[in-house]
Motif scaffolding. Structure first.
Motif, mmCIF file in Angstrom:
data_model
loop_
_atom_site.group_PDB
_atom_site.id
_atom_site.type_symbol
_atom_site.label_atom_id
_atom_site.label_comp_id
_atom_site.label_asym_id
_atom_site.label_seq_id
_atom_site.Cartn_x
_atom_site.Cartn_y
_atom_site.Cartn_z
ATOM 1 N N GLU A 67 0.840 -1.202 0.000
ATOM 2 C CA GLU A 67 0.000 0.000 0.000
ATOM 3 C C GLU A 67 0.877 1.256 0.000
ATOM 4 O O GLU A 67 0.598 2.227 -0.717
ATOM 5 N N ASN A 68 1.931 1.251 0.807
ATOM 6 C CA ASN A 68 2.836 2.404 0.874
ATOM 7 C C ASN A 68 3.492 2.634 -0.483
ATOM 8 O O ASN A 68 3.651 3.782 -0.941
ATOM 9 N N ALA A 69 3.900 1.522 -1.150
ATOM 10 C CA ALA A 69 4.522 1.659 -2.469
ATOM 11 C C ALA A 69 3.534 2.208 -3.492
ATOM 12 O O ALA A 69 3.890 3.046 -4.339
ATOM 13 N N ALA A 70 2.250 1.734 -3.443
ATOM 14 C CA ALA A 70 1.250 2.152 -4.429
ATOM 15 C C ALA A 70 0.888 3.623 -4.282
ATOM 16 O O ALA A 70 0.722 4.347 -5.277
ATOM 17 N N TYR A 71 0.804 4.111 -3.066
ATOM 18 C CA TYR A 71 0.333 5.474 -2.852
ATOM 19 C C TYR A 71 1.465 6.498 -2.836
ATOM 20 O O TYR A 71 1.244 7.668 -3.153
ATOM 21 N N HIS A 72 2.674 6.081 -2.419
ATOM 22 C CA HIS A 72 3.763 7.060 -2.296
ATOM 23 C C HIS A 72 4.851 6.868 -3.337
ATOM 24 O O HIS A 72 5.671 7.775 -3.525
#
Length: 622
Positions: free
Chosen positions: A515-520
């Motif tokens: 999730e962190n990779a997808a959004y940031h």
């Protein structure tokens, strides 16, 4: 059996209190050297006393023998004087001629009836000889008697003490027999007992010499006699110095003189004492009546007489024993003083340790507010300082654990609060999905179905366990949901061995990172973002690489992120319910230990690689 006994003794010593061990060590260190030195000193001093006594006694004996030899030499010189005094020789010749004529006339060496003029002749002969004898006798010091005999045994004499032999005729025969083979040289005869005209028994040794005329024909006999009292002073002085008993024997083993004057003229040639003194000089030990004696002897080269002095070993070592007793007393006093000092030192050394043990017992019972008072800078002081630091660290760790537990409780409470009536939410989502299908909105129905699965998995207990297969399925569902929102933008690749499907793992460790990779990390300049989960099995742990080819991050941002992962505490749950990488990192460390967790690597424009380390299979029970 012996090994068991040694082990029990050693175990007993090991189990002794430190104070007693120190006391035992002090006693051993002090007592053994003192005892060893005392024994060696006593033996050395004893041997030294014996050696010195032997050497000194031999010297005293030699001096005494020199004195006796000189005295006997004087007697021999006196015995040679008639050869130089013509008056004595002429009178002896007259006496021999007179008795020769008498013998021829009467057939006898003696006549009871004197012819006219015989008395005057005999008186003249007597006065001529005895006058010279008196002169000779006054030359030599001491109690001496001088006898001169003519060829027929008629004696003429002079004494200093007034005692004349009553057995003069028998003495003459004995002396004449002993000297018959001589030709004018002096002959020493050992001590003999005789009865004097004073009706007392006396003892004397004698020098005998035959008197010859100018043609070396025997004309008479001279006997120079010395009373044994002449030896008494020298022997008494020797006995006084050595505290022993002296014995003088001639070459035939007959006693010339002894300290008690009980063995005079006794033949001791067959005794052990005489046989053991076979050399010219030396020493030896023997035992008489149960008492050990040291016997020292020396012989005269002139007379062949031998002096033997017997010293009781008790007398010899009397001073040594006094020294030994004084040494033992001093050693005991030193040991007592050392014991007192050892007790004081051992108490001083072990008192801080005893205090520390008492403090440790308090800590064992739960009292962590104690503190050791450091007063010294030695090892005990250093130990006390480390003890205080250890207690401070324990208190700090307890506070940290308490704070972490409080945060965990708060997080669990928030999780419980977020799980309000999950079945109601699931049922509602299911109703919406059915409505979308009835309205032929398949995509909305699929999204709602995926969302329901995600909610059902994620709203469970955060600290709960799941399998690797379920956790990765959850990631696939999440990326599929992202695909509905952002069609064609995300591509997920999972490279994890099937043998890890049943690997036990805590929930929600991969999805927050994805999730962190997808959004940031999404790079708008690229049409599609590649997401990958790859497992690397090393010797000590499992390494999961969660990587992307997004925009990455610069060095400052990366260092700040890694520092926050390393030092910060678990964050509280965010308002929108997302759980970040910090949360994952802290939960992994809390569950598996500080050796595991997350480490981030990134390059700007190249993407990000998040490495999640977990225990090997079979070691993941926290």
């Amino acid at each position: 059996m012996k090994d068991t006994s040694k082990t029990s003794w050693w175990s007993f010593i090991e189990d002794m209190a430190m104070e007693r061990k120190l006391l035992l060590v002090f006693l051993i260190i002090i007592t053994l050297p003192l005892s060893f030195i005392s024994v060696i000193s006593y033996k050395s001093y004893s041997e030294s006393i014996k050696d010195n006594t032997i050497a000194y006694s031999e010297k005293m004996i030699e001096q005494m023998m020199d004195g006796i030899d000189d005295y006997i030499e004087d007697m021999k010189r006196i015995s040679s004087m008639p050869a130089y005094v013509n008056d004595i020789k002429q009178n002896l010749i007259r006496s021999n001629r007179y008795y020769e004529q008498k013998q021829m006339m009467r057939g006898s060496a003696k006549s009871e009836v004197l012819a006219p003029g015989d008395f005057d002749l005999l008186l003249s002969i007597q006065r001529g000889i005895e006058g010279n004898i008196s002169f000779i006798n006054n030359i030599k010091r001491g109690a001496n008697s001088v006898y001169i005999f003519d060829g027929y045994g008629n004696g003429y004499y002079s004494t200093k003490d007034g005692g004349v032999r009553l057995d003069l005729e028998q003495s003459y025969k004995y002396w004449s027999e002993r000297s018959k083979d001589t030709s004018g040289e002096a002959l020493l005869i050992g001590t003999q007992a005789y009865t004097s005209n004073l009706q007392s028994t006396r003892y004397a040794f004698t020098v005998v010499r035959r008197i010859v005329d100018s043609q070396w024909k025997p004309i008479g006999l001279i006997a120079v006699e010395a009373n044994i009292s002449n030896m008494e002073n020298q022997v008494n002085e020797l006995d006084k110095v050595t505290r022993g008993k002296s014995l003088i024997v001639d070459e035939n083993g007959k006693v010339v003189y002894d300290s008690g004057q009980k063995l005079l003229t006794t033949d001791i040639s067959n005794t052990n004492l005489y046989r053991m003194a076979k050399d010219s000089a030396g020493s030896f030990y023997d035992t008489v009546s149960g008492k050990e004696r040291l016997n020292i002897y020396s012989s005269s080269s002139k007379t062949s007489w031998k002096v033997i002095i017997s010293i009781p070993v008790d007398e010899l070592t009397r001073d040594v024993k006094m020294t030994r007793n004084a040494t033992i007393a001093a050693t005991l006093i030193i040991i007592v003083l050392a014991l007192i000092i050892s007790i004081i030192l051992s108490f001083a050394l072990t008192k801080p340790l005893t205090q520390m043990i008492q403090l440790m017992k308090k800590v064992q019972n739960g009292d962590l507010d104690v503190q050791f008072r450091v007063k010294r800078r030695d090892e005990i002081g250093l130990l006390g300082h480390q003890f205080n630091r250890m207690l401070a660290r324990i208190r700090q760790l307890i506070q940290d654990i308490y704070r972490i537990e409080e945060q965990k409780k708060e997080a669990e409470l928030q999780a419980l609060q977020s799980q309000i009536n999950p079945h109601f939410i699931y049922n509602t989502l299911e109703s919406i999905r059915m409505t979308a299908e009835l309205n032929d909105d398949v995509e909305a129905a699929d999204m709602i179905s995926i969302l329901g699965k995600l909610l059902r998995y994620s709203t469970g207990e955060l600290s709960g366990r799941t399998t690797m297969k379920q956790e990765l399925l959850y990631v696939r569902n999440y990326v599929e949901l992202l695909g509905h929102r952002y069609p064609g933008r995300f591509q997920l690749e999972i490279d994890v061995p099937e043998k890890l499907d049943n690997y036990a793992i805590i929930k929600l460790v991969f999805q927050p990172i994805i999730e962190n990779a997808a959004y940031h990390g999404l790079d708008d300049s690229k049409p599609q973002m590649q997401l990958r989960i790859r497992c690397e099995i090393t010797e000590h742990k499992l390494l999961f690489h969660i990587s992307d080819d997004g925009c990455g991050m610069d060095r400052a941002t990366l260092d700040k992120l890694n520092d926050s992962l390393k030092y910060e505490l678990p964050p509280k749950k965010s308002i929108n319910g997302g759980i970040g990488m910090k949360n994952v990192h802290q939960r992994v460390q809390l569950h598996y230990g500080p050796a595991y967790g997350i480490e981030v690597f990134s390059e700007p424009g190249e993407g990000t690689d998040v490495i999640l380390s977990l225990p090997l299979p079979g070691r993941q029970d926290g």
